[in-house]
Motif scaffolding. Sequence first.
Motif, PDB file in Angstrom:
ATOM      1  N   THR A 117       0.825  -1.208   0.000  1.00 22.76           N
ATOM      2  CA  THR A 117       0.000   0.000   0.000  1.00 22.76           C
ATOM      3  C   THR A 117       0.857   1.254   0.000  1.00 22.76           C
ATOM      4  O   THR A 117       2.038   1.222   0.344  1.00 22.76           O
ATOM      5  CB  THR A 117      -0.938   0.040   1.221  1.00 22.76           C
ATOM      6  N   LEU A 118       0.238   2.327  -0.370  1.00 21.18           N
ATOM      7  CA  LEU A 118       0.863   3.637  -0.404  1.00 21.18           C
ATOM      8  C   LEU A 118       0.022   4.572   0.455  1.00 21.18           C
ATOM      9  O   LEU A 118      -1.200   4.625   0.293  1.00 21.18           O
ATOM     10  CB  LEU A 118       0.914   4.152  -1.841  1.00 21.18           C
ATOM     11  N   ILE A 149      -1.270  -0.720  -4.159  1.00 29.49           N
ATOM     12  CA  ILE A 149      -0.478  -0.406  -5.359  1.00 29.49           C
ATOM     13  C   ILE A 149       0.116  -1.643  -6.021  1.00 29.49           C
ATOM     14  O   ILE A 149       0.993  -1.518  -6.871  1.00 29.49           O
ATOM     15  CB  ILE A 149       0.632   0.621  -5.044  1.00 29.49           C
ATOM     16  N   ASN A 150      -0.357  -2.829  -5.650  1.00 34.46           N
ATOM     17  CA  ASN A 150       0.084  -4.018  -6.382  1.00 34.46           C
ATOM     18  C   ASN A 150      -1.146  -4.843  -6.756  1.00 34.46           C
ATOM     19  O   ASN A 150      -2.226  -4.667  -6.212  1.00 34.46           O
ATOM     20  CB  ASN A 150       1.094  -4.845  -5.587  1.00 34.46           C
ATOM     21  N   TYR A 195      -6.293  -3.521  -7.365  1.00 32.97           N
ATOM     22  CA  TYR A 195      -5.382  -2.393  -7.517  1.00 32.97           C
ATOM     23  C   TYR A 195      -6.178  -1.097  -7.420  1.00 32.97           C
ATOM     24  O   TYR A 195      -7.234  -0.961  -8.034  1.00 32.97           O
ATOM     25  CB  TYR A 195      -4.707  -2.507  -8.889  1.00 32.97           C
ATOM     26  N   GLY A 196      -5.696  -0.160  -6.618  1.00 34.29           N
ATOM     27  CA  GLY A 196      -6.364   1.131  -6.468  1.00 34.29           C
ATOM     28  C   GLY A 196      -7.398   1.180  -5.361  1.00 34.29           C
ATOM     29  O   GLY A 196      -8.003   2.220  -5.135  1.00 34.29           O
ATOM     30  N   MET A 219      -0.517   5.027 -10.218  1.00 31.47           N
ATOM     31  CA  MET A 219       0.142   5.450  -8.985  1.00 31.47           C
ATOM     32  C   MET A 219       1.633   5.191  -9.049  1.00 31.47           C
ATOM     33  O   MET A 219       2.073   4.312  -9.784  1.00 31.47           O
ATOM     34  CB  MET A 219      -0.463   4.708  -7.796  1.00 31.47           C
ATOM     35  N   SER A 220       2.361   5.941  -8.230  1.00 35.16           N
ATOM     36  CA  SER A 220       3.802   5.760  -8.138  1.00 35.16           C
ATOM     37  C   SER A 220       4.220   5.909  -6.677  1.00 35.16           C
ATOM     38  O   SER A 220       3.615   6.690  -5.938  1.00 35.16           O
ATOM     39  CB  SER A 220       4.509   6.827  -8.982  1.00 35.16           C
ATOM     40  N   GLU A 221       5.233   5.170  -6.280  1.00 37.22           N
ATOM     41  CA  GLU A 221       5.745   5.303  -4.926  1.00 37.22           C
ATOM     42  C   GLU A 221       6.638   6.524  -4.783  1.00 37.22           C
ATOM     43  O   GLU A 221       6.947   6.958  -3.677  1.00 37.22           O
ATOM     44  CB  GLU A 221       6.567   4.054  -4.567  1.00 37.22           C
TER      45      GLU A 221
END
Length: 108
Positions: A36-37, A51-52, A74-75, A103-105
């Motif tokens: 997760t983010l 996020i995976n 995802y999301g 999304m991006s980390e």
Amino acid sequence: MFLYWILNGNYGKSNPIIINFLGINSGKIEFDELKTLKTTNEEGNKVDVVINRSGELRILDEKGNLLISNHIPYGSIINVKDGQNVEKGDQICYWDPYNAVIMSEIDG
């Protein structure tokens, strides 16, 4: 399998379709390869976003036996923490299946 509950059915309109995962069993939450983010939503609240694509969530009974497991999309916005106890009908997560999430980390 979790129960799917559609809160908003305005297909083709500007309102998003929001789908909730509701637990059908009471027990302890366990994540498996769920990444997760931490971010903020539109209201400014801190949320965890998946996020995976291979993450899984399990609900275990008090003896550690598996009651149910399910893939988390995802999301999705996660409303529970690993190790948290949940009751039947608690919201586990929610997401808009028609939103193309990118999304991006890393910021930028």
